[in-house]
Design an enzyme around this catalytic site. Structure first.
Site, PDB file in Angstrom:
ATOM      1  N   GLY A  49       0.814  -1.211   0.000  1.00 20.12           N
ATOM      2  CA  GLY A  49       0.000   0.000   0.000  1.00 20.12           C
ATOM      3  C   GLY A  49       0.843   1.254   0.000  1.00 20.12           C
ATOM      4  O   GLY A  49       2.015   1.225  -0.378  1.00 20.12           O
TER       5      GLY A  49
ATOM      6  N   HIS B   3       2.380   4.836  -4.789  1.00 13.25           N
ATOM      7  CA  HIS B   3       2.908   6.007  -5.484  1.00 13.25           C
ATOM      8  C   HIS B   3       3.076   5.639  -6.959  1.00 13.25           C
ATOM      9  O   HIS B   3       2.727   4.509  -7.371  1.00 13.25           O
ATOM     10  CB  HIS B   3       4.222   6.464  -4.852  1.00 13.25           C
ATOM     11  CG  HIS B   3       5.206   5.339  -4.665  1.00 13.25           C
ATOM     12  ND1 HIS B   3       5.822   4.697  -5.719  1.00 13.25           N
ATOM     13  CD2 HIS B   3       5.668   4.717  -3.541  1.00 13.25           C
ATOM     14  CE1 HIS B   3       6.626   3.761  -5.265  1.00 13.25           C
ATOM     15  NE2 HIS B   3       6.545   3.743  -3.939  1.00 13.25           N
TER      16      HIS B   3
ATOM     17  N   HIS C 136       4.543   2.216  -7.897  1.00 15.91           N
ATOM     18  CA  HIS C 136       3.593   1.100  -7.882  1.00 15.91           C
ATOM     19  C   HIS C 136       2.684   1.152  -9.098  1.00 15.91           C
ATOM     20  O   HIS C 136       2.383   0.133  -9.711  1.00 15.91           O
ATOM     21  CB  HIS C 136       2.683   1.183  -6.648  1.00 15.91           C
ATOM     22  CG  HIS C 136       3.360   0.994  -5.337  1.00 15.91           C
ATOM     23  ND1 HIS C 136       3.475   2.012  -4.422  1.00 15.91           N
ATOM     24  CD2 HIS C 136       3.965  -0.084  -4.780  1.00 15.91           C
ATOM     25  CE1 HIS C 136       4.095   1.563  -3.338  1.00 15.91           C
ATOM     26  NE2 HIS C 136       4.418   0.305  -3.535  1.00 15.91           N
TER      27      HIS C 136
ATOM     28  N   GLN D  44       8.102  -9.152   7.657  1.00 15.30           N
ATOM     29  CA  GLN D  44       9.324  -8.632   7.035  1.00 15.30           C
ATOM     30  C   GLN D  44       9.894  -7.406   7.759  1.00 15.30           C
ATOM     31  O   GLN D  44      10.799  -6.765   7.256  1.00 15.30           O
ATOM     32  CB  GLN D  44       9.101  -8.365   5.548  1.00 15.30           C
ATOM     33  CG  GLN D  44       8.152  -7.242   5.224  1.00 15.30           C
ATOM     34  CD  GLN D  44       7.837  -7.188   3.739  1.00 15.30           C
ATOM     35  OE1 GLN D  44       7.106  -8.016   3.218  1.00 15.30           O
ATOM     36  NE2 GLN D  44       8.385  -6.205   3.034  1.00 15.30           N
TER      37      GLN D  44
ATOM     38  N   GLY E  82       9.187  -4.473  -8.698  1.00 18.94           N
ATOM     39  CA  GLY E  82      10.058  -3.397  -9.171  1.00 18.94           C
ATOM     40  C   GLY E  82      11.531  -3.732  -8.997  1.00 18.94           C
ATOM     41  O   GLY E  82      11.915  -4.473  -8.078  1.00 18.94           O
TER      42      GLY E  82
ATOM     43  N   MET F 291      11.391   6.499  -6.308  1.00 17.57           N
ATOM     44  CA  MET F 291      10.127   6.591  -5.566  1.00 17.57           C
ATOM     45  C   MET F 291      10.039   5.472  -4.540  1.00 17.57           C
ATOM     46  O   MET F 291      10.416   4.336  -4.819  1.00 17.57           O
ATOM     47  CB  MET F 291       8.967   6.516  -6.533  1.00 17.57           C
ATOM     48  CG  MET F 291       8.893   7.759  -7.365  1.00 17.57           C
ATOM     49  SD  MET F 291       7.295   7.944  -8.132  1.00 17.57           S
ATOM     50  CE  MET F 291       7.629   9.396  -9.106  1.00 17.57           C
TER      51      MET F 291
ATOM     52  N   ARG G 257       8.485   5.257   1.655  1.00 21.56           N
ATOM     53  CA  ARG G 257       9.157   5.864   2.810  1.00 21.56           C
ATOM     54  C   ARG G 257       9.631   7.286   2.531  1.00 21.56           C
ATOM     55  O   ARG G 257      10.027   7.982   3.463  1.00 21.56           O
ATOM     56  CB  ARG G 257      10.327   4.986   3.260  1.00 21.56           C
ATOM     57  CG  ARG G 257       9.854   3.658   3.864  1.00 21.56           C
ATOM     58  CD  ARG G 257      10.980   2.850   4.439  1.00 21.56           C
ATOM     59  NE  ARG G 257      10.495   1.741   5.259  1.00 21.56           N
ATOM     60  CZ  ARG G 257      10.363   0.473   4.839  1.00 21.56           C
ATOM     61  NH1 ARG G 257      10.681   0.154   3.593  1.00 21.56           N
ATOM     62  NH2 ARG G 257       9.907  -0.458   5.659  1.00 21.56           N
TER      63      ARG G 257
HETATM   64  O1  PAF Z   1       8.091  -4.637  -2.052  1.00 17.06           O
HETATM   65  C1  PAF Z   1       7.137  -4.669  -1.254  1.00 17.06           C
HETATM   66  O2  PAF Z   1       6.283  -3.789  -1.181  1.00 17.06           O
HETATM   67  C2  PAF Z   1       7.004  -5.884  -0.318  1.00 17.06           C
HETATM   68  O3  PAF Z   1       8.258  -6.339   0.092  1.00 17.06           O
HETATM   69  C3  PAF Z   1       6.176  -7.041  -0.932  1.00 17.06           C
HETATM   70  C4  PAF Z   1       6.821  -7.608  -2.156  1.00 17.06           C
HETATM   71  C5  PAF Z   1       4.778  -6.520  -1.264  1.00 17.06           C
HETATM   72  C6  PAF Z   1       6.019  -8.172   0.078  1.00 17.06           C
HETATM   73  O4  PAF Z   1       5.373  -7.752   1.234  1.00 17.06           O
END
Ligand code: PAF
Length: 283
Positions: free
Chosen positions: A31, A34, A37, A61, A147, A184, A187
């Site tokens: 989520g 930006h 994504h 993570q 990405g 981009m 954070r």
């Molecule tokens: O790159 C990310 O946003 C995250 O590491 C992912 C791949 C969605 C896994 O949670």
């Protein structure tokens, strides 16, 4: 656009599309969407008949002391953006959908996770690999889009797909940058105006090294010094690592013979940012 929350709902949609011979691409995200994504979303839409975007801030993570609780969460804004981009389904599973009670499995990739971010974020890649394996099993996409900014993550995902024979094709999206070159990232919104100003020094450092490489410097020690000199012009940048590694192995190389990846992690104030550039004789 379908907005779904449960395994059963997303499965129902994807099964229906597959039944009608339509291909499906998944863009896994956390989520705070930006333009980076959204470029992956465009890639998903142009690669498959149906595009699904998952939004799940994956606790597995984040390590102790990392930004899990502050991580930006704007599901309403995200859903609106995805609707505007013609996404077919937004999948927002809750934690118990991804990790139901009793869940006890970890997907651990060895070797390529020993370097770069893996050295500083010991739980990160097993968290990413585990959640992606679960998402692939829940959604069953034909394609999944990631990405290149997260280059080591990309290598990890490719590895699990190959090793676990997951039936999904991984597609790479290029790094999308702000006009001053800053990659981009969700954070970036943590940065103060002063930090934001200096953060583009990360890209400038990488570009200087890339220019040196293209002018004939292949010694990675010299290339790293070139980038460092540029980073040092910005007193708010605090380097965590700067490495030149094999693109698929993620292991440091001394001399570049063909293609390598220069990867960097930098603290700008409290915000940790990563970036990379491909050093390739083919460019
Ligand atoms: O790159 C990310 O946003 C995250 O590491 C992912 C791949 C969605 C896994 O949670």
């Amino acid at each position: 656009m379908n907005v779904v929350y449960s395994e059963c709902e997303i499965r129902g949609l994807v099964d229906k599309w597959h039944h009608n011979n339509l291909t499906v691409a998944l863009v896994p995200t956390m989520g705070a969407l930006h333009e980076g994504h959204l470029s992956l979303v465009e890639l998903a839409s142009s690669s498959a008949d149906r595009a699904v975007v998952s939004i799940f801030v994956n606790p597995a993570q984040f390590g102790p002391g990392e930004d899990l609780s502050e991580y930006p969460r704007n599901p309403e804004d995200d859903i609106k953006k995805l609707g505007d981009y013609g996404v077919d389904a937004a999948f927002l599973p809750t934690e118990d959908v991804v990790y139901p009670s009793g869940f006890a499995t970890k997907v651990d990739v060895t070797g390529i996770t020993d370097t770069l971010c893996g050295r500083y974020r010991p739980d990160f890649f097993s968290g990413v690999a585990t959640v992606c394996a679960v998402l692939f099993r829940i959604v069953r996409p034909d394609f999944a889009v990631f990405g290149r900014k997260d280059a080591q993550q990309f290598a990890v995902i490719k590895r699990i797909v190959e090793d676990l024979r997951l039936d999904v094709e991984i597609i790479a999206g290029p790094i999308i940058r702000e006009s001053d070159g800053l990659a981009m990232s969700s954070r970036n919104r943590y940065l103060t105006p002063k930090e934001r100003e200096q953060a583009c020094g990360i890209y400038h450092g990488l570009i200087c090294a890339s220019e040196a490489y293209h002018s004939g410097v292949a010694d990675t020690k010299v290339l790293k010094q070139t980038a460092l000199k540029e980073f040092e012009k910005n007193d708010l940048l605090e380097l965590q690592y700067l490495e030149i590694v094999g693109r698929n192995t993620m292991q440091p190389v001394k001399e570049i013979d063909g293609t390598a990846l220069m990867a960097v992690a930098v603290y700008v104030g409290k915000t940790r940012l990563i970036d990379n550039v491909l050093l390739s004789s083919a460019d």
